[in-house]
Design a protein around this motif. Structure first.
Motif, PDB file in Angstrom:
ATOM      1  N   ILE A 168      14.981  -5.710  -4.257  1.00 12.85           N
ATOM      2  CA  ILE A 168      13.589  -5.826  -4.683  1.00 12.85           C
ATOM      3  C   ILE A 168      12.901  -4.516  -4.325  1.00 12.85           C
ATOM      4  O   ILE A 168      13.281  -3.860  -3.351  1.00 12.85           O
ATOM      5  CB  ILE A 168      12.843  -7.021  -4.044  1.00 12.85           C
ATOM      6  N   VAL A 169      11.910  -4.123  -5.125  1.00  8.01           N
ATOM      7  CA  VAL A 169      11.220  -2.855  -4.896  1.00  8.01           C
ATOM      8  C   VAL A 169       9.721  -3.076  -4.984  1.00  8.01           C
ATOM      9  O   VAL A 169       9.232  -3.716  -5.916  1.00  8.01           O
ATOM     10  CB  VAL A 169      11.642  -1.785  -5.929  1.00  8.01           C
ATOM     11  N   GLN A 170       9.010  -2.531  -4.005  1.00 11.82           N
ATOM     12  CA  GLN A 170       7.549  -2.472  -4.035  1.00 11.82           C
ATOM     13  C   GLN A 170       7.190  -1.010  -4.265  1.00 11.82           C
ATOM     14  O   GLN A 170       7.686  -0.129  -3.560  1.00 11.82           O
ATOM     15  CB  GLN A 170       6.966  -2.977  -2.717  1.00 11.82           C
ATOM     16  N   CYS A 171       6.369  -0.740  -5.272  1.00 12.34           N
ATOM     17  CA  CYS A 171       5.965   0.620  -5.628  1.00 12.34           C
ATOM     18  C   CYS A 171       4.506   0.844  -5.256  1.00 12.34           C
ATOM     19  O   CYS A 171       3.653   0.024  -5.609  1.00 12.34           O
ATOM     20  CB  CYS A 171       6.141   0.851  -7.124  1.00 12.34           C
ATOM     21  N   LYS A 172       4.232   1.947  -4.580  1.00 14.44           N
ATOM     22  CA  LYS A 172       2.862   2.314  -4.204  1.00 14.44           C
ATOM     23  C   LYS A 172       2.622   3.763  -4.627  1.00 14.44           C
ATOM     24  O   LYS A 172       3.175   4.683  -4.043  1.00 14.44           O
ATOM     25  CB  LYS A 172       2.641   2.180  -2.690  1.00 14.44           C
ATOM     26  N   ALA A 173       1.782   3.951  -5.630  1.00 13.38           N
ATOM     27  CA  ALA A 173       1.472   5.290  -6.138  1.00 13.38           C
ATOM     28  C   ALA A 173       0.297   5.878  -5.367  1.00 13.38           C
ATOM     29  O   ALA A 173      -0.672   6.351  -5.955  1.00 13.38           O
ATOM     30  CB  ALA A 173       1.179   5.229  -7.631  1.00 13.38           C
ATOM     31  N   SER A 174       0.388   5.864  -4.080  1.00 14.57           N
ATOM     32  CA  SER A 174      -0.681   6.326  -3.200  1.00 14.57           C
ATOM     33  C   SER A 174      -0.762   7.848  -3.190  1.00 14.57           C
ATOM     34  O   SER A 174       0.237   8.539  -3.367  1.00 14.57           O
ATOM     35  CB  SER A 174      -0.412   5.811  -1.782  1.00 14.57           C
ATOM     36  N   LEU A 187      10.303  -9.912   1.811  1.00 17.11           N
ATOM     37  CA  LEU A 187      11.759 -10.002   1.917  1.00 17.11           C
ATOM     38  C   LEU A 187      12.199 -11.304   2.582  1.00 17.11           C
ATOM     39  O   LEU A 187      13.257 -11.852   2.252  1.00 17.11           O
ATOM     40  CB  LEU A 187      12.295  -8.788   2.678  1.00 17.11           C
ATOM     41  N   ALA A 188      11.372 -11.839   3.470  1.00 18.03           N
ATOM     42  CA  ALA A 188      11.710 -13.093   4.151  1.00 18.03           C
ATOM     43  C   ALA A 188      11.833 -14.258   3.165  1.00 18.03           C
ATOM     44  O   ALA A 188      12.528 -15.238   3.440  1.00 18.03           O
ATOM     45  CB  ALA A 188      10.656 -13.415   5.206  1.00 18.03           C
ATOM     46  N   ARG A 189      11.196 -14.153   2.001  1.00 19.28           N
ATOM     47  CA  ARG A 189      11.267 -15.215   0.982  1.00 19.28           C
ATOM     48  C   ARG A 189      12.439 -15.041   0.025  1.00 19.28           C
ATOM     49  O   ARG A 189      12.651 -15.868  -0.853  1.00 19.28           O
ATOM     50  CB  ARG A 189       9.959 -15.250   0.187  1.00 19.28           C
ATOM     51  N   GLU A 190      13.180 -13.975   0.185  1.00 17.58           N
ATOM     52  CA  GLU A 190      14.314 -13.689  -0.694  1.00 17.58           C
ATOM     53  C   GLU A 190      15.605 -14.239  -0.098  1.00 17.58           C
ATOM     54  O   GLU A 190      15.659 -14.583   1.070  1.00 17.58           O
ATOM     55  CB  GLU A 190      14.445 -12.175  -0.909  1.00 17.58           C
ATOM     56  N   SER A 191      16.648 -14.269  -0.912  1.00 17.45           N
ATOM     57  CA  SER A 191      17.944 -14.757  -0.427  1.00 17.45           C
ATOM     58  C   SER A 191      18.542 -13.760   0.565  1.00 17.45           C
ATOM     59  O   SER A 191      18.254 -12.562   0.526  1.00 17.45           O
ATOM     60  CB  SER A 191      18.901 -14.973  -1.598  1.00 17.45           C
ATOM     61  N   ALA A 192      19.369 -14.274   1.456  1.00 24.40           N
ATOM     62  CA  ALA A 192      20.039 -13.430   2.449  1.00 24.40           C
ATOM     63  C   ALA A 192      20.849 -12.364   1.731  1.00 24.40           C
ATOM     64  O   ALA A 192      21.449 -12.613   0.687  1.00 24.40           O
ATOM     65  CB  ALA A 192      20.947 -14.278   3.329  1.00 24.40           C
ATOM     66  N   GLY A 193      20.856 -11.169   2.280  1.00 25.32           N
ATOM     67  CA  GLY A 193      21.615 -10.078   1.677  1.00 25.32           C
ATOM     68  C   GLY A 193      20.818  -9.241   0.694  1.00 25.32           C
ATOM     69  O   GLY A 193      21.336  -8.262   0.163  1.00 25.32           O
ATOM     70  N   THR A 194      19.565  -9.615   0.447  1.00 25.24           N
ATOM     71  CA  THR A 194      18.715  -8.823  -0.436  1.00 25.24           C
ATOM     72  C   THR A 194      18.155  -7.637   0.345  1.00 25.24           C
ATOM     73  O   THR A 194      17.766  -7.771   1.499  1.00 25.24           O
ATOM     74  CB  THR A 194      17.543  -9.665  -0.983  1.00 25.24           C
ATOM     75  N   ILE A 195      18.119  -6.470  -0.306  1.00 27.21           N
ATOM     76  CA  ILE A 195      17.558  -5.262   0.292  1.00 27.21           C
ATOM     77  C   ILE A 195      16.202  -4.995  -0.351  1.00 27.21           C
ATOM     78  O   ILE A 195      16.054  -5.077  -1.566  1.00 27.21           O
ATOM     79  CB  ILE A 195      18.486  -4.052   0.077  1.00 27.21           C
ATOM     80  N   ALA A 196      15.215  -4.653   0.483  1.00 28.59           N
ATOM     81  CA  ALA A 196      13.889  -4.288  -0.007  1.00 28.59           C
ATOM     82  C   ALA A 196      13.738  -2.773   0.040  1.00 28.59           C
ATOM     83  O   ALA A 196      14.081  -2.134   1.035  1.00 28.59           O
ATOM     84  CB  ALA A 196      12.806  -4.938   0.848  1.00 28.59           C
ATOM     85  N   VAL A 197      13.219  -2.222  -1.045  1.00 29.76           N
ATOM     86  CA  VAL A 197      12.943  -0.792  -1.132  1.00 29.76           C
ATOM     87  C   VAL A 197      11.436  -0.610  -1.281  1.00 29.76           C
ATOM     88  O   VAL A 197      10.820  -1.257  -2.129  1.00 29.76           O
ATOM     89  CB  VAL A 197      13.654  -0.143  -2.342  1.00 29.76           C
ATOM     90  N   MET A 198      10.855   0.249  -0.457  1.00 36.18           N
ATOM     91  CA  MET A 198       9.469   0.664  -0.630  1.00 36.18           C
ATOM     92  C   MET A 198       9.526   2.058  -1.231  1.00 36.18           C
ATOM     93  O   MET A 198      10.183   2.950  -0.678  1.00 36.18           O
ATOM     94  CB  MET A 198       8.720   0.695   0.706  1.00 36.18           C
ATOM     95  N   ALA A 199       8.876   2.240  -2.372  1.00 32.90           N
ATOM     96  CA  ALA A 199       8.874   3.536  -3.043  1.00 32.90           C
ATOM     97  C   ALA A 199       7.449   4.063  -3.130  1.00 32.90           C
ATOM     98  O   ALA A 199       6.520   3.304  -3.426  1.00 32.90           O
ATOM     99  CB  ALA A 199       9.471   3.399  -4.442  1.00 32.90           C
ATOM    100  N   CYS A 200       7.294   5.350  -2.860  1.00 33.26           N
ATOM    101  CA  CYS A 200       5.978   5.973  -2.955  1.00 33.26           C
ATOM    102  C   CYS A 200       6.143   7.438  -3.324  1.00 33.26           C
ATOM    103  O   CYS A 200       7.255   7.966  -3.360  1.00 33.26           O
ATOM    104  CB  CYS A 200       5.210   5.810  -1.651  1.00 33.26           C
ATOM    105  N   TYR A 201       5.017   8.086  -3.607  1.00 34.29           N
ATOM    106  CA  TYR A 201       5.012   9.513  -3.923  1.00 34.29           C
ATOM    107  C   TYR A 201       4.871  10.398  -2.689  1.00 34.29           C
ATOM    108  O   TYR A 201       5.443  11.466  -2.623  1.00 34.29           O
ATOM    109  CB  TYR A 201       3.826   9.853  -4.836  1.00 34.29           C
ATOM    110  N   GLU A 202       4.059   9.985  -1.718  1.00 35.79           N
ATOM    111  CA  GLU A 202       3.617  10.892  -0.659  1.00 35.79           C
ATOM    112  C   GLU A 202       4.266  10.682   0.704  1.00 35.79           C
ATOM    113  O   GLU A 202       3.806  11.239   1.690  1.00 35.79           O
ATOM    114  CB  GLU A 202       2.093  10.810  -0.518  1.00 35.79           C
ATOM    115  N   GLY A 203       5.299   9.870   0.785  1.00 31.77           N
ATOM    116  CA  GLY A 203       5.980   9.681   2.060  1.00 31.77           C
ATOM    117  C   GLY A 203       5.297   8.626   2.924  1.00 31.77           C
ATOM    118  O   GLY A 203       4.463   7.849   2.446  1.00 31.77           O
TER     119      GLY A 203
END
Length: 165
Positions: free
Chosen positions: A57-63, A79-95
């Motif tokens: 799963i990915v959360q995108c923040k164009a901050s 992520l706690a609501r997802e099935s076990a073994g799922t990876i969460a990615v946070m993506a942004c522009y500025e770090g």
């Protein structure tokens, strides 16, 4: 503002596709913290012909500024609501702020911090926490002038370079 977010989601899909992440947009008013959903298809493992597939799963923040810890704590809850073994990615522009990186690295949930360039759609930052490394022991990240390279099973999956301009 919606157009900026949608454009960043497209940039993120393009950038992470180079690492064999197959993602689709699911975000919207009721997205529950998930903008993109899909799978990471890892092939090339020594002694294995079948690819290893992991839900993502990915959360995108164009901050316009580095993201703080609040966003990572929210992602942990998602992520706690997802099935076990799922990876969460946070993506942004500025770090990320130092506090945000500490939240990610200290989390017991598998998380990745990705930084995508505004121009060029390259992934120029890719940080995996220990839970992700435990889940995917053969995955390694290497930074170089061309961006980030992700390796699995001794083979380069690709560079963090998206398609198009």
């Amino acid at each position: 503002m919606v157009e900026i977010g949608t454009a960043f989601e497209s940039d993120t899909i393009a950038s992470l596709r180079s690492f064999h992440m197959d993602l689709r947009r699911v975000g919207g008013a009721n997205d529950k913290g998930v903008d993109l959903r899909g799978k990471w298809v890892l092939s090339g493992s020594a002694g294995s012909s079948a690819p290893h597939t992991v839900p993502i799963i990915v959360q995108c923040k164009a901050s316009r500024t580095p993201l703080g810890p609040k966003y990572l704590r929210e992602l942990e809850g998602t992520l706690a609501r997802e099935s076990a073994g799922t990876i969460a990615v946070m993506a942004c522009y500025e770090g990320y702020t130092r506090a945000a990186v500490e939240v990610c690295l200290g989390s017991v949930r598998p998380m990745i911090l990705a930084v995508v360039e505004r121009v060029g759609r390259r992934c120029v930052g890719f940080t995996m926490n220990r839970a992700t490394q435990y889940l995917l022991p053969g995955v390694r990240m290497v930074r170089g002038e061309a961006g980030v390279r992700v390796w699995y099973g001794g083979r380069c999956l690709g560079e963090g370079v998206g398609g198009g301009g």
